[in-house]
Scaffold this motif. Structure first.
Motif, PDB file in Angstrom:
ATOM      1  N   SER A 168      -0.667  -2.120  89.274  1.00  0.00           N
ATOM      2  CA  SER A 168       0.160  -0.939  89.063  1.00  0.00           C
ATOM      3  C   SER A 168       1.517  -1.151  89.726  1.00  0.00           C
ATOM      4  O   SER A 168       1.749  -2.183  90.363  1.00  0.00           O
ATOM      5  CB  SER A 168      -0.536   0.318  89.611  1.00  0.00           C
ATOM      6  OG  SER A 168      -0.892   0.141  90.965  1.00  0.00           O
ATOM      7  N   GLU A 187       8.320   6.791  90.525  1.00  0.00           N
ATOM      8  CA  GLU A 187       7.293   6.692  89.492  1.00  0.00           C
ATOM      9  C   GLU A 187       6.194   5.739  89.931  1.00  0.00           C
ATOM     10  O   GLU A 187       6.471   4.645  90.406  1.00  0.00           O
ATOM     11  CB  GLU A 187       7.881   6.190  88.173  1.00  0.00           C
ATOM     12  CG  GLU A 187       6.844   6.125  87.045  1.00  0.00           C
ATOM     13  CD  GLU A 187       7.362   5.418  85.798  1.00  0.00           C
ATOM     14  OE1 GLU A 187       7.627   6.123  84.806  1.00  0.00           O
ATOM     15  OE2 GLU A 187       7.505   4.177  85.831  1.00  0.00           O
ATOM     16  N   TYR A 188       4.950   6.186  89.755  1.00  0.00           N
ATOM     17  CA  TYR A 188       3.784   5.322  89.857  1.00  0.00           C
ATOM     18  C   TYR A 188       3.323   5.061  88.435  1.00  0.00           C
ATOM     19  O   TYR A 188       3.146   6.000  87.651  1.00  0.00           O
ATOM     20  CB  TYR A 188       2.659   5.976  90.663  1.00  0.00           C
ATOM     21  CG  TYR A 188       1.340   5.246  90.539  1.00  0.00           C
ATOM     22  CD1 TYR A 188       1.092   4.101  91.279  1.00  0.00           C
ATOM     23  CD2 TYR A 188       0.357   5.696  89.660  1.00  0.00           C
ATOM     24  CE1 TYR A 188      -0.110   3.414  91.151  1.00  0.00           C
ATOM     25  CE2 TYR A 188      -0.844   5.025  89.529  1.00  0.00           C
ATOM     26  CZ  TYR A 188      -1.071   3.883  90.269  1.00  0.00           C
ATOM     27  OH  TYR A 188      -2.250   3.207  90.124  1.00  0.00           O
ATOM     28  N   ARG A 189       3.120   3.775  88.065  1.00  0.00           N
ATOM     29  CA  ARG A 189       2.773   3.425  86.692  1.00  0.00           C
ATOM     30  C   ARG A 189       1.561   2.500  86.662  1.00  0.00           C
ATOM     31  O   ARG A 189       1.525   1.482  87.372  1.00  0.00           O
ATOM     32  CB  ARG A 189       3.957   2.748  85.999  1.00  0.00           C
ATOM     33  CG  ARG A 189       3.685   2.317  84.555  1.00  0.00           C
ATOM     34  CD  ARG A 189       4.948   1.809  83.889  1.00  0.00           C
ATOM     35  NE  ARG A 189       5.872   2.913  83.645  1.00  0.00           N
ATOM     36  CZ  ARG A 189       5.909   3.618  82.508  1.00  0.00           C
ATOM     37  NH1 ARG A 189       5.057   3.333  81.512  1.00  0.00           N
ATOM     38  NH2 ARG A 189       6.782   4.595  82.355  1.00  0.00           N
ATOM     39  N   ARG A 190       0.579   2.841  85.859  1.00  0.00           N
ATOM     40  CA  ARG A 190      -0.554   1.962  85.612  1.00  0.00           C
ATOM     41  C   ARG A 190      -0.118   0.831  84.690  1.00  0.00           C
ATOM     42  O   ARG A 190       0.496   1.066  83.655  1.00  0.00           O
ATOM     43  CB  ARG A 190      -1.696   2.742  84.961  1.00  0.00           C
ATOM     44  CG  ARG A 190      -2.323   3.802  85.858  1.00  0.00           C
ATOM     45  CD  ARG A 190      -3.234   4.728  85.067  1.00  0.00           C
ATOM     46  NE  ARG A 190      -3.994   5.613  85.959  1.00  0.00           N
ATOM     47  CZ  ARG A 190      -4.694   6.658  85.549  1.00  0.00           C
ATOM     48  NH1 ARG A 190      -4.727   6.962  84.250  1.00  0.00           N
ATOM     49  NH2 ARG A 190      -5.355   7.401  86.420  1.00  0.00           N
ATOM     50  N   VAL A 203      -0.263   7.245  81.791  1.00  0.00           N
ATOM     51  CA  VAL A 203       0.175   5.933  82.269  1.00  0.00           C
ATOM     52  C   VAL A 203       1.153   6.067  83.416  1.00  0.00           C
ATOM     53  O   VAL A 203       1.059   5.372  84.424  1.00  0.00           O
ATOM     54  CB  VAL A 203       0.804   5.110  81.116  1.00  0.00           C
ATOM     55  CG1 VAL A 203       1.404   3.805  81.654  1.00  0.00           C
ATOM     56  CG2 VAL A 203      -0.231   4.811  80.049  1.00  0.00           C
ATOM     57  N   ALA A 204       2.118   6.957  83.287  1.00  0.00           N
ATOM     58  CA  ALA A 204       3.183   7.108  84.281  1.00  0.00           C
ATOM     59  C   ALA A 204       3.048   8.438  85.027  1.00  0.00           C
ATOM     60  O   ALA A 204       2.776   9.477  84.407  1.00  0.00           O
ATOM     61  CB  ALA A 204       4.544   7.013  83.621  1.00  0.00           C
TER      62      ALA A 204
END
Length: 238
Positions: A168, A187-190, A203-204
């Motif tokens: 991530s 932003e944390y994003r998979r 996802v985000a």
């Protein structure tokens, strides 16, 4: 004399200890819909090019009466020009229903999963550790996000992490001056290793990160806010 020059001089003196360039004690309340749900405590030290971090996340307040949750982790490695290269990471997590532990060591920046208990059947979506060179562990990513930084480094973070199965990313960008501080778009994003259902769900995960000045041209994270299905969630510095 600059800190960098002093550190360089100490490095060539036999028997000299590395200069402690930064020590952080970071304590946040985890708040959900105005209710205190947990506490995050993180300590980190940078000595020369070596860093170490210890972190604990545990339930608190009324939530603790319902379920006791605790996550304890430690990591260490090297850092240079804002880039982190872990050498070791371990974690123990207790969800109140299940206890798990994992340990990773790194060779030339490539993670090696040494412990992953309880064992889990391999999933088709799992990411292979040998393909994850250049990533950092979750605690290193958290320390990089929450530590005090020079004002020029505020809102400039981009770090990819690997937890042993999933990859991530955390980014901070778009600094905006607000009052006497700075607000970042976060932003944390998979990226990979998540199930189809997880990726289809979301996802985000955007968030807002607020810095305040603490003197000597440095900024400190004071508040993080994000929208959740339960309302606004936040990390508030104690």
């Amino acid at each position: 004399m600059s800190a960098a020059l002093l550190a360089g001089m100490l490095a060539i003196v036999p028997g000299a200890a590395p200069a402690v360039e930064q020590t952080d004690l970071i304590v946040f309340d985890v708040v959900l819909k105005g209710i205190r749900a947990g506490r995050l405590t993180l300590t980190g030290t940078v000595e020369g090019t070596h860093y170490s971090a210890n972190g604990t996340l545990e339930s608190a307040g009324l939530i603790r009466l319902v379920r006791k949750v605790k996550y304890v982790a430690e990591s260490e490695g090297t850092t240079k020009n804002g880039r982190y290269t872990p050498s070791y990471y371990s974690e123990v997590a207790d969800t109140g229903k299940r206890v798990s532990e994992s340990t990773m060591e790194y060779r030339a920046g490539v993670p090696q999963v040494k412990v992953y208990n309880p064992p889990r059947e391999p999933q088709q979506t799992d990411v292979k550790p040998e393909t994850q060179g250049g990533t950092v562990d979750p605690l290193t990513a958290l320390y990089a996000t929450l530590r005090d930084v020079p004002v020029a480094e505020a809102c400039t973070l981009e770090v990819q992490m690997f937890d042993g199965k999933r990859r991530s990313q955390i980014t901070l960008s778009k600094p905006v001056v607000a009052d006497d501080g700075i607000v970042c778009a976060g932003e944390y994003r998979r990226l990979a290793g998540f199930s189809e259902n997880e990726m289809a769900d979301k996802v985000a995960f955007p968030f807002r990160l607020y810095y305040v000045p603490v003197g000597d041209g440095r900024m400190r994270v004071n508040l993080i806010e994000t929208d959740t299905t339960f309302g606004v969630g936040s990390l508030r510095r104690r």
